[in-house]
Design a protein around this motif. Structure first.
Motif, PDB file in Angstrom:
ATOM      1  N   VAL A  10       0.838  -1.201   0.000  1.00  0.00           N
ATOM      2  CA  VAL A  10       0.000   0.000   0.000  1.00  0.00           C
ATOM      3  C   VAL A  10       0.875   1.254   0.000  1.00  0.00           C
ATOM      4  CG1 VAL A  10      -1.818   1.214   1.245  1.00  0.00           C
ATOM      5  CG2 VAL A  10      -1.814  -1.253   1.200  1.00  0.00           C
ATOM      6  N   ALA A  11       2.027   1.178   0.644  1.00  0.00           N
ATOM      7  CA  ALA A  11       2.929   2.335   0.697  1.00  0.00           C
ATOM      8  C   ALA A  11       3.390   2.728  -0.705  1.00  0.00           C
ATOM      9  CB  ALA A  11       4.121   2.030   1.588  1.00  0.00           C
ATOM     10  N   GLU A  12       3.617   1.752  -1.558  1.00  0.00           N
ATOM     11  CA  GLU A  12       4.039   2.045  -2.929  1.00  0.00           C
ATOM     12  C   GLU A  12       2.925   2.746  -3.705  1.00  0.00           C
ATOM     13  OE1 GLU A  12       5.962  -0.191  -6.834  1.00  0.00           O
ATOM     14  OE2 GLU A  12       5.624  -1.317  -5.001  1.00  0.00           O
ATOM     15  N   LEU A  13       1.694   2.339  -3.476  1.00  0.00           N
ATOM     16  CA  LEU A  13       0.568   3.018  -4.121  1.00  0.00           C
ATOM     17  C   LEU A  13       0.486   4.471  -3.676  1.00  0.00           C
ATOM     18  CD1 LEU A  13      -2.298   0.353  -3.989  1.00  0.00           C
ATOM     19  CD2 LEU A  13      -1.007   1.104  -5.984  1.00  0.00           C
ATOM     20  N   LYS A  14       0.800   4.708  -2.415  1.00  0.00           N
ATOM     21  CA  LYS A  14       0.751   6.082  -1.904  1.00  0.00           C
ATOM     22  C   LYS A  14       1.876   6.925  -2.500  1.00  0.00           C
ATOM     23  CE  LYS A  14       0.311   8.885   2.214  1.00  0.00           C
ATOM     24  NZ  LYS A  14       0.148   8.926   3.653  1.00  0.00           N
ATOM     25  N   THR A  15       3.085   6.384  -2.543  1.00  0.00           N
ATOM     26  CA  THR A  15       4.205   7.163  -3.073  1.00  0.00           C
ATOM     27  C   THR A  15       4.057   7.422  -4.575  1.00  0.00           C
ATOM     28  OG1 THR A  15       5.525   5.164  -3.392  1.00  0.00           O
ATOM     29  CG2 THR A  15       5.843   6.374  -1.335  1.00  0.00           C
ATOM     30  N   GLU A  16       3.410   6.528  -5.286  1.00  0.00           N
ATOM     31  CA  GLU A  16       3.194   6.707  -6.722  1.00  0.00           C
ATOM     32  C   GLU A  16       1.999   7.613  -7.019  1.00  0.00           C
ATOM     33  OE1 GLU A  16       4.888   5.572  -9.453  1.00  0.00           O
ATOM     34  OE2 GLU A  16       6.470   4.833  -8.136  1.00  0.00           O
ATOM     35  N   GLY A  17       1.244   7.997  -5.987  1.00  0.00           N
ATOM     36  CA  GLY A  17       0.123   8.915  -6.178  1.00  0.00           C
ATOM     37  C   GLY A  17      -1.207   8.242  -6.462  1.00  0.00           C
ATOM     38  N   TYR A  18      -1.302   6.959  -6.266  1.00  0.00           N
ATOM     39  CA  TYR A  18      -2.558   6.251  -6.487  1.00  0.00           C
ATOM     40  C   TYR A  18      -3.495   6.362  -5.287  1.00  0.00           C
ATOM     41  CZ  TYR A  18      -0.664   4.170 -10.727  1.00  0.00           C
ATOM     42  OH  TYR A  18      -0.151   3.990 -11.980  1.00  0.00           O
ATOM     43  N   LEU A  19      -2.938   6.553  -4.102  1.00  0.00           N
ATOM     44  CA  LEU A  19      -3.730   6.671  -2.873  1.00  0.00           C
ATOM     45  C   LEU A  19      -3.278   7.892  -2.087  1.00  0.00           C
ATOM     46  CD1 LEU A  19      -3.716   3.008  -1.480  1.00  0.00           C
ATOM     47  CD2 LEU A  19      -5.562   4.149  -2.689  1.00  0.00           C
ATOM     48  N   LYS A  20      -4.215   8.475  -1.354  1.00  0.00           N
ATOM     49  CA  LYS A  20      -3.875   9.550  -0.422  1.00  0.00           C
ATOM     50  C   LYS A  20      -3.756   9.020   0.996  1.00  0.00           C
ATOM     51  CE  LYS A  20      -5.960  13.284  -3.038  1.00  0.00           C
ATOM     52  NZ  LYS A  20      -6.949  14.343  -3.057  1.00  0.00           N
ATOM     53  N   GLU A  21      -4.553   8.026   1.337  1.00  0.00           N
ATOM     54  CA  GLU A  21      -4.559   7.420   2.674  1.00  0.00           C
ATOM     55  C   GLU A  21      -4.243   5.937   2.545  1.00  0.00           C
ATOM     56  OE1 GLU A  21      -5.036   9.071   5.537  1.00  0.00           O
ATOM     57  OE2 GLU A  21      -5.277  10.931   4.414  1.00  0.00           O
ATOM     58  N   THR A  22      -3.698   5.358   3.605  1.00  0.00           N
ATOM     59  CA  THR A  22      -3.376   3.932   3.571  1.00  0.00           C
ATOM     60  C   THR A  22      -4.141   3.130   4.618  1.00  0.00           C
ATOM     61  OG1 THR A  22      -1.490   4.304   5.036  1.00  0.00           O
ATOM     62  CG2 THR A  22      -1.055   4.349   2.662  1.00  0.00           C
ATOM     63  N   THR A  23      -5.018   3.790   5.356  1.00  0.00           N
ATOM     64  CA  THR A  23      -5.830   3.091   6.357  1.00  0.00           C
ATOM     65  C   THR A  23      -7.299   3.402   6.142  1.00  0.00           C
ATOM     66  OG1 THR A  23      -5.610   4.910   7.916  1.00  0.00           O
ATOM     67  CG2 THR A  23      -4.019   3.119   8.114  1.00  0.00           C
TER      68      THR A  23
END
Length: 103
Positions: free
Chosen positions: A67-80
């Motif tokens: 999930v952290a990779e999705l956040k760093t790539e800009g796919y997600l703003k939150e991970t929880t």
């Protein structure tokens, strides 16, 4: 005295009374269903993360490492989830939610 247009004190008190009654009715109802609201929000969030995993896979021809990779790539703003539960992605790209969250 001139005929002035406007609300009288009594009219304003009646409006405030009606608004207060509506708040007294709705606030306990919302707080009573808070856990249901957060559970549904978490279900919707996990489906959205699954869609973002698939979008990442289409863009990069590989699954994200987490999930952290999705956040760093800009796919997600939150991970929880809204209730604080952690979202994880397994090696097959399936999203799951841990039950350790909750407020």
């Amino acid at each position: 005295m001139m005929n002035e247009k406007g609300f009288t004190l009594i009219e304003m008190l009646i409006v405030l009374l009606v608004i207060s009654i509506l708040l007294i009715i709705t606030v306990p109802n919302i707080t009573k269903h808070q856990s249901t609201i957060q559970t549904k929000g978490c279900e919707a969030f996990s489906k959205m993360v699954q869609a973002q995993v698939e979008a990442y896979q289409i863009d990069h021809n590989k699954l994200p490492a987490g999930v952290a990779e999705l956040k760093t790539e800009g796919y997600l703003k939150e991970t929880t989830c809204p209730n604080g539960s952690a979202v994880t992605i397994d090696t097959g790209g399936q999203v799951s939610v841990s039950d350790n969250g909750g407020k």
